[in-house]
Structure formats: structure tokens, C-alpha cells
Design an enzyme around this catalytic site. Structure first.
Site, PDB file in Angstrom:
ATOM      1  N   ALA A 274      -6.119  -7.919   4.487  1.00 30.20           N
ATOM      2  CA  ALA A 274      -4.969  -7.130   4.944  1.00 30.20           C
ATOM      3  C   ALA A 274      -4.710  -6.026   3.938  1.00 30.20           C
ATOM      4  CB  ALA A 274      -3.729  -8.014   5.096  1.00 30.20           C
ATOM      5  N   MET A 275      -3.812  -5.106   4.316  1.00 31.83           N
ATOM      6  CA  MET A 275      -3.439  -3.982   3.444  1.00 31.83           C
ATOM      7  C   MET A 275      -1.963  -3.690   3.611  1.00 31.83           C
ATOM      8  SD  MET A 275      -4.365  -1.839   1.186  1.00 31.83           S
ATOM      9  CE  MET A 275      -3.260  -0.656   0.394  1.00 31.83           C
ATOM     10  N   ASN A 277       0.232  -1.336   3.675  1.00 28.79           N
ATOM     11  CA  ASN A 277       0.810  -0.038   4.018  1.00 28.79           C
ATOM     12  C   ASN A 277       2.304  -0.210   4.324  1.00 28.79           C
ATOM     13  OD1 ASN A 277      -1.985   0.938   4.177  1.00 28.79           O
ATOM     14  ND2 ASN A 277      -2.027  -0.086   6.156  1.00 28.79           N
ATOM     15  N   GLU A 308       1.168  -9.735   1.584  1.00 25.11           N
ATOM     16  CA  GLU A 308       1.371  -8.318   1.885  1.00 25.11           C
ATOM     17  C   GLU A 308       2.844  -7.939   1.834  1.00 25.11           C
ATOM     18  OE1 GLU A 308      -1.281  -6.559   1.842  1.00 25.11           O
ATOM     19  OE2 GLU A 308      -2.487  -8.395   1.858  1.00 25.11           O
TER      20      GLU A 308
END
Length: 876
Positions: A274-275, A277, A308
Site C-alpha cells: 500500500a501507499m 497518499n 498506512e
């Protein structure tokens, strides 16, 4: 990589010169649906200040072309200022505006703006992925984390598409190709955090309100996935975890969620788990479970969601200045992921899972010759890419867990709150967090940081039994400086023994047994080489653990009696974490060639299934498979494989467990018997052609799991027990993106030099293969014996430099790691460094001392893993 291989010094120079205020970005994605589309339009208008009028700088851009550059109202000749990676900006003013109009390239490697065509329905999906420095693949930007700025995005895309950005949509208007969506200007962001999602995504919206000191804070929630996966998106469960996380972090951090909405998108062909953002978190769509998921899979997804979310504070609100301090976000997020699951009660055993899985990763990484301090020396972006590793994530998280044990949770939380308040929307270094920590704790934390964050290597804890209890020793070595080291450890020593009436076992399998329970535990501060602990009950106890509760980061050497207990009756230990520490000690000894692989494998085969945590079971049997295929002597390998395979087959037949079935197919891909059970797991179309049917209701239920069917087919293909026709028939049954990847793995798993050469030529020669298809083929290629691999050894070493120079770092890394020749058999009487493949690796390294450090790092690590395996084989 951008700029080319942007260095820390380049970034520091540019940061000293510039202050970036804002970006106004226009994307034209209206042509994305055209078959074979490769490019898109991108315009970036950047407003920035310069402290030295008349100086020059550069904007980063990696794309198809630059059509126009306008600086402060004057047009710059493109041919003179654009070199393919940088747009040079001469003669700057105090306040500047640059406008760059360019053509970007859609990615097939998961870097930048990725384009995916769903084979299920032909629809096109786009998403961005930037970390560490790929925003410049779709927007002209100043690509470094400390040049934060506000971003305003405008995206022209088909009118029926879902389009999302970091900020909320503020309006839309018709365009020639569809509709232009306008998004709210963000707070200051680093370029690697800017995100866009566009395509016919399925969306589920929800709402949550967080109670803060300033009153209710509404946080709109939304979840997205491809339309063909809509029926599998368990949005309610994801939203429940999200709500629990938002409440938890607000209470713990004392700083309101700063990004308004909270979108979570599950996207195809994603390089990461995941990232983070801000406002638009992206995840691998492997977390959309299209078939029945194991408990471990569901918990892993919850952990990633929490990881995250922690980044919204650690990383997004406050960002490291340069990649040296990557740990300031990743170590913290990894720590908070497990802490949040345990503290909210969603998964009370989350720290057991962490100790078994994440810490195991850290111990492996930290034992490599390329190990590094948690606060690393990152000289350029290549090094930054390679540093997303077990040191930065899992070791860093383990050290933070030790920090909490050392200073207390209240002090840690107070430091975090002060850190967020002081540095919100800014960039920081180690010194900034230490200042907050020292203020909250009332003591100088510099010595602690030097010992834990600025040294490399692993400490080892051991116990010596004494007449009054135990003496705890630590032994450490920092390979970076070639010297012994001592770290301050806050830990506990636990004593386990039988108690009257302690019957039963830890799992549901097997007869009742006499259990070993914690009968004493002593807190210990170990600041020197050893310390005495007054624990009279420890003298004759079956098991003593010097890191009871897993409070510190260190491997454990069990004393002789405790080692015997772990090998002969580990399943009798009552405490789940204590068993995990014992398993970790056994695995470390196996990897270090101090325990024969046979002992580890037979112990797992006997006792692994009794573990109560699904993820622990999965990890243990996976480690046992590694012990068989890499660490066992050639003479015992087949027998041990059968021991492991037969144990799993029995568990599959008796329990119908999906976890055991998946482990069984993974082991079966390496050979052995149990063909009948393999065929039962593909009992309908594929197995019917060979005259077999499911033998029981349990097996029939398993055979209905499409992903498990593919795993069984891969194993059969690796045994040369199915042909192309069976694989293609299964692909017709499952004509999805996932099915396409599985089919490619099955085809690539077929044995023989000709079959493997076909895979080699495909992954090295076909530039149209996406990142996930390359990996799918490499997974099948890896099921290869040393003899078949021999013809590929010289081509591998001959190709390394070209792969690195001609491919993106993501794709090159996959090839360099995935095609390294497999472990070969140890030669009796031959030292591992003299093995032909080890010598060939050493020769390449000596002949390519000027090769990029990141490329050399991979070869060094693969060579070291080979040497470790050969040593274990020779010792076994």
C-alpha cells in the site's frame, strides 16, 4: 531514475536555493481508453521563490517529450533546456513561475501513472504510484521530499469515470473528451505523496465522525476497486477497521486527522502492499479477496490499513527531509500497525504475529553483509529505493517497541504529540524527534539513539543458569565498524515450568499434555555485557527465556536444557509469545548452521499445526520448506520433503483448512508424492480429465477455491504432471487478471531447459510484460533445479549491467533478484566460498566495482544467501 540518479547533495543544493509554494497541474487522460494508448498530456505550473536571483536550477521530468517551457513569461527553447530527465531553468528571479507542457508515458511497471486493461471486461484503469521519486514520471516537479508545496489538480477524463485526488472534488465541467474535474488545493505535500485515481472504479462510500478536543470531526470514507471485483469488496469490514483506526490515532496522537476525506483504493498490478497518499491511500488489490481468505490474510490487510493510516501523521503531516530518515515514517508506521490492532482489540495477538513474521524479516536482513543502521546513509535515489527493507520497517518497529519499554508509553506518546505540533506540514531529521523525546522523558536520548539507531547488526541474548537464578548475557557485533557493540535493553526474563493441574495443549490437535506455564518473570535492565537476575525458580526450570514478552530487538540463544525443551515439547509451552520466541531461536540456529535442518523440519511437522495463530502456522511451514530446499544436505532433502508434505497432506485431509492446503501446494511444487491429493484440489474440469474426483466433502470445498486450484496446478505443472491444455482450460474457467497471472506461473513452472529458456527469453526480452506478469513468470521460473539452471548462469552475469541501465529500477530489481541462479548443492569437503557459483558472483563483483551500488547490493545479498545455504548443507 530521475535527474539522473538524483543525489543527496543535488537535493540539498536545490533545497537551499528554492522555496516551492504551489503547483497547478492539468492532466489530459481522455485518450486512455484508446486501445494501445501509451501517452497522456500533462501541464505543470510551479510557483517558487529563489534566494539567489540569477541562479539556475532544474525541474525533474521523465516522459515521452516536453513541448513547451515558459519561465516568468518568457519561452525557453526546449532543445536547449531539456535533456530527457531534467528541464533546466536559468536566470531565476526572486519569485518565479514556470509552466511546463509535456507528454507523459503510461507505466507498465507500476511506477508513475500506471495503465491497466482488465481482461475480464476490457476496461481501462489508471492510478499513480510515486515513492520514492516517480511523481516526475507524470508531472514535471521538483522531485525531493523537503520541497513541499500545495497542489491543485485538474483532470480531464471520460465523463463516466471515477476520478479522485488527494483533495476533495470541488467541481466539474464538460470537455471535448469527457469532463474536467477540479480538486481542492492540498496542504503542503511532498511530491511522492501526490496521487490520482481514474477509471470506471466501483465505489462504496461511508461516513465516520471522530470526537476531538475541538468537537466532532466528520471524515468521509470511500473504498474503490475494479468493477469486475465489485462483488468481492468487503467494504463494511474495511470501513470498520478504518473507523477503529481513526478513533485510535486521534486519541493517541492528539492531533486531528489533517486531510479531510479518507479514500482507500485497491488497484491492479501494484508494486507495494500500500501507499500512504494523503486522502487517497492505494493498496494492492490482493486485499480484495475473490476467494475465501485465511485468518492471516484478513489480519494482514487490517495491519496494512492501520500502517498506512499512521502515515497520515508519521510521514504525511511531518515528513523526513531526505531518505536517510526514511525510518521516521516507516519504522513508526510498522510499529503503530501492530500496536493499533492489539490496543483496539481487533487482533489482541498482533504482537505475536509481528514477532513471528516481521521480526523474522528483520533478522534475515540484519544478518546480511549489506545491513545498515536504521538511520541510513542514502546518497542517491537508487539507494533510497533499495532501503525499503527489513531494517527500515521491521527492525525499526522492533526498536520503537523497545523504546516504549525503555521510557514508557506515556512518554513516547507525549513526544509524538509534541513532534506533530511543532513540525506540522514540515520536514524533519533524527535530531528533531530526539529533541521531542528528550523533552518528554527528561533525559538526553542521544546515547540511546546512538546505540540503537546509528549502529548496525544484531544483539544476541543468552542465559547462564546460576545457583541463585540466571545471568543474562548480550553479545553484539557491528559489521559496519567491525567491532563488538553493547546496547541498552529493557527486557524480562521468563521462567516456564509445569504446574499442578496444567493439562491440555495449546492447540486443538493431539492428546492432552502437561503444559509449561510462566512461573516467574523478572524485569531486567541490561546495559553492559551481562547482568545477574535473582530467580531461584529458574535453576531447574525446563525453559528460561531471556526476552520474555519480546520487548527488545535481539535474537535468543537458548541454554542447553531450554533448547531440548523447545525441540521436544514446544507445543506444551502455554504462552503464545513464548512459543514464538522459541521458534525464532530454532530458526536462527538453523540459518546459522548450528541446528541441522532436519531437526527444525521435523519439529515443525510435529508441532507447527498446534499453533493457535494462523499467520504463525503459515510462517513456520514456510520456513520449514526453506530449510528443506536450501539448508538440508542433498542426501536428506527428498526424505525431509516427504516428511513435510505428508504432515501437511494429513492436516488437509483431516481439517479441510485452507491455510494447510495452500502450504501443501507450495511444498508440493518442489516434488514428493501425494499426487492424488493434488489432483483432488482441481477435481472438476482439470482433474476429471485424468479420471479423479474429490475424495471427500472437505476436499470438494477446497477444490471450489479458485486460487487454491491454481496453486495445485502450479505444483502439478512443476512436476510435469499436466500439459498446456489443462492450464488453458483452467484459464478459460478463470479468465481474469488473477487467472492470467496464475496461468503464466503454471506455464513457467514446467521443468526442463527448453521450458525455462522460453521463460527467460520472455521476461528479459518482452518489454510489454507488465510488472506483475514478469513476477508471475519469475515465480514459475524459480521452480528449477541447479542442473537445469546451469545454462543460464553466464547469461545472467552477462546481462546484469544492461538490465540495470535499460530498465526502470523496479523492473531491473525484479530481474536481478528473480533470475539469480538457484541454490546449488554443497560439494563435500569444499568450503562454500570455493563453490563455482559463489566464485562466479565474486568475479562479477570484482570486475564491476563501479557498477551502481544498488545493483551490487542485490548481487552481494544473493551471494551471501547462497553461502549461508551451502554452509548449512555442509554442517547438516
Amino acid at each position: 531514475m530521475p535527474s539522473p540518479h538524483l543525489t543527496r547533495d543535488d537535493a540539498a543544493t536545490r533545497s537551499t536555493l528554492l522555496t516551492v509554494r504551489a503547483y497547478d497541474v492539468h492532466l489530459d487522460l481522455t485518450g486512455a481508453q484508446v486501445e494501445g494508448a501509451t501517452t497522456f498530456g500533462t501541464v505543470s505550473e510551479i510557483h517558487f521563490d529563489c534566494v539567489e536571483p540569477g541562479a539556475a536550477t532544474f525541474v525533474d521530468f521523465l516522459g515521452a517529450s516536453v513541448e513547451e517551457v515558459e519561465l516568468n513569461g518568457r519561452s525557453l527553447p526546449v532543445a536547449d533546456v531539456v535533456d530527457g530527465q531534467r528541464v533546466r531553468l536559468p536566470d531565476l528571479a526572486a519569485r518565479n513561475t514556470v509552466r511546463v507542457r509535456a507528454t507523459g508515458l503510461y507505466s507498465r511497471s507500476g511506477e508513475g501513472l500506471h495503465r491497466f486493461v482488465d481482461p475480464a471486461d476490457g476496461r481501462v484503469y489508471l492510478y499513480t504510484q510515486n515513492e520514492p521519486a516517480d511523481c516526475c514520471r507524470w508531472i514535471p516537479v521538483f522531485e525531493q521530499p523537503d520541497l513541499k508545496a500545495r497542489f491543485t489538480l485538474h483532470v480531464d477524463a471520460p465523463a463516466d469515470w471515477v476520478v479522485r485526488g488527494n483533495g476533495a472534488e470541488t467541481g466539474a465541467e464538460p470537455s471535448v473528451g469527457g469532463a474536467v474535474r477540479h480538486f481542492a488545493t492540498t496542504e503542503p505535500l511532498s511530491t511522492y505523496l501526490v496521487a490520482v485515481l481514474a477509471g470506471p472504479y466501483h465505489a462504496v462510500e461511508a461516513q465516520h465522525t471522530v470526537t476531538t478536543a475541538d468537537g466532532p470531526l466528520p471524515v468521509p470514507l470511500a473504498m474503490f476497486c475494479r468493477a469486475s471485483l465489485a462483488e468481492h469488496l468487503d467494504a463494511d469490514r474495511i470501513a470498520d477497521v478504518t473507523r477503529a483506526g481513526l478513533d485510535f490515532y486521534h486519541e493517541r496522537f492528539g492531533f486531528p486527522y489533517p486531510f479531510g476525506k479518507y479514500d482507500q483504493a485497491f488497484v491492479p498490478e501494484y508494486n507495494l502492499g500500500a501507499m500512504e497518499n494523503p486522502g487517497l491511500v492505494t493498496f494492492t488489490e490482493a486485499f480484495v479477496f475473490r476467494t475465501e481468505a485465511t485468518e492471516a490474510q484478513v489480519q494482514a490487510r487490517a495491519n496494512v490499513i492501520m500502517h498506512e493510516m499512521a502515515h497520515m501523521w508519521f510521514g504525511d503531516l511531518v515528513t523526513m527531509r531526505w531518505w536517510d530518515d526514511l525510518w521516521l515514517k516507516e519504522s513508526f508506521a510498522d510499529f503503530m500497525g501492530s500496536a493499533s490492532l492489539a490496543d483496539t482489540g481487533l487482533y489482541p495477538g498482533a504482537w505475536v504475529t509481528f514477532a513471528n513474521r516481521r521480526k523474522a524479516w528483520a533478522y534475515v536482513q540484519d544478518a546480511l553483509p549489506t545491513t545498515h543502521p536504521i538511520v541510513a546513509d542514502i546518497v542517491d535515489l537508487d539507494a533510497a529505493k533499495q532501503n525499503f527493507d527489513g531494517i527500515t520497517y521491521a527492525k525499526g518497529a522492533s526498536v520503537l517497541k523497545q523504546l516504549v519499554a525503555f521510557v514508557g508509553r506515556d512518554v513516547f506518546d507525549a513526544a509524538a504529540r509534541a513532534y506533530f505540533r511543532e513540525h506540522a506540514w514540515g520536514n524533519t531529521t533524527l535530531a528533531d524527534f530526539l529533541a521531542a523525546l528528550s523533552e518528554a522523558s527528561g533525559r538526553d536520548m542521544g546515547a540511546w539513539a546512538a546505540a540503537w539507531l546509528q549502529t548496525s547488526g544484531i544483539s544476541t541474548l543468552s542465559v547462564e543458569r546460576t545457583s541463585t537464578g540466571a545471568r543474562v548475557h548480550q553479545d553484539g557485533w557491528d559489521p559496519a565498524i567491525g567491532a563488538a557493540m553493547t546496547r541498552p535493553h529493557a527486557l524480562a526474563v521468563g521462567v516456564y515450568a509445569e504446574e499442578d493441574g496444567a493439562g491440555g495443549g495449546p492447540g486443538a490437535l493431539g492428546p492432552a499434555r502437561r503444559r509449561l506455564r510462566r512461573v516467574a518473570s523478572a524485569p531486567v535492565e541490561l546495559a553492559s555485557a551481562s547482568v545477574d537476575v535473582d530467580l531461584p525458580v529458574a535453576v531447574d526450570a525446563p525453559l528460561i527465556l531471556p526476552n520474555d514478552g519480546d520487548l527488545t530487538y535481539a535474537t535468543v540463544d537458548l541454554d542447553p536444557r531450554s533448547l531440548t525443551t523447545a525441540l521436544e515439547r514446544i507445543e506444551d509451552v502455554d504462552d503464545e509469545m513464548a512459543r514464538t520466541i522459541c521458534w525464532s531461536a530454532l530458526w536462527t540456529m538453523t540459518r546459522d548452521a548450528r541446528l541441522p535442518a532436519e531437526r527444525f523440519v521435523t519439529t515443525v511437522a510435529r508441532a507447527g499445526a498446534a499453533e493457535t495463530d494462523d499467520g504463525v502456522r503459515q510462517m513456520l511451514f514456510t520456513q520449514a520448506l526453506t530449510a528443506v530446499t536450501r539448508y538440508a544436505p542433498p542426501s536428506t532433502r527428498a526424505e525431509l520433503l516427504s516428511v513435510l508434505l505428508d504432515a501437511l497432506a494429513a492436516l488437509v485431509r483431516s481439517t479441510g483448512s485452507l491455510t494447510f492446503a495452500r502450504l501443501f501446494t507450495a511444498v508440493a511444487a518442489h516434488g514428493g508424492g501425494q499426487d492424488d491429493l493434488l489432483r483432488s484440489l482441481v477435481a472438476t474440469d482439470a482433474a476429471a480429465s485424468s479420471g479423479t474426483t474429490a475424495s471427500s466433502g472437505l476436499l470438494a470445498s477446497l477444490a471450489a477455491n479458485q486460487d487454491l486450484r491454481w496453486a495445485a496446478l502450479v505444483a502439478l505443472a512443476a512436476r510435469d504432471a499436466v500439459g498446456h491444455d489443462v492450464i488453458e482450460a483452467e484459464l478459460q474457467r478463470d479468465p481474469t487478471a488473477t487467472g492470467r497471472r496464475h496461468a503464466l506461473t503454471a506455464r513457467s513452472a514446467r521443468p526442463g531447459t527448453d521450458a525455462k529458456r522460453e521463460v527467460w527469453e520472455s521476461v528479459t526480452g518482452d518489454r510489454d510484460l507488465s510488472n506483475e506478469l514478469v513476477s508471475a513468470a519469475l515465480r514459475g521460473f524459480a521452480l528449477i533445479d541447479a542442473t537445469t539452471a546451469e545454462p543460464f548462469v553466464e547469461p545472467y552475469f552477462a546481462s546484469l549491467t544492461a538490465w540495470w541501465n535499460e530498465r526502470s529500477i523496479e523492473m531491473a530489481t525484479r530481474l536481478v533478484r528473480g533470475l539469480f541462479p538457484p541454490v546449488q548443492d554443497a560439494v563435500p569437503g569444499q568450503d562454500p566460498p570455493e563453490h563455482p557459483l559463489v566464485r562466479r558472483s565474486a568475479r562479477w563483483l570484482s570486475e564491476h566495482e563501479e557498477a551502481p551500488a544498488a545493483l551490487r547490493r542485490i548481487v552481494i545479498e544473493e551471494q551471501d544467501s547462497l553461502v549461508r545455504a551451502l554452509r548449512a548443507q555442509s554442517a547438516g
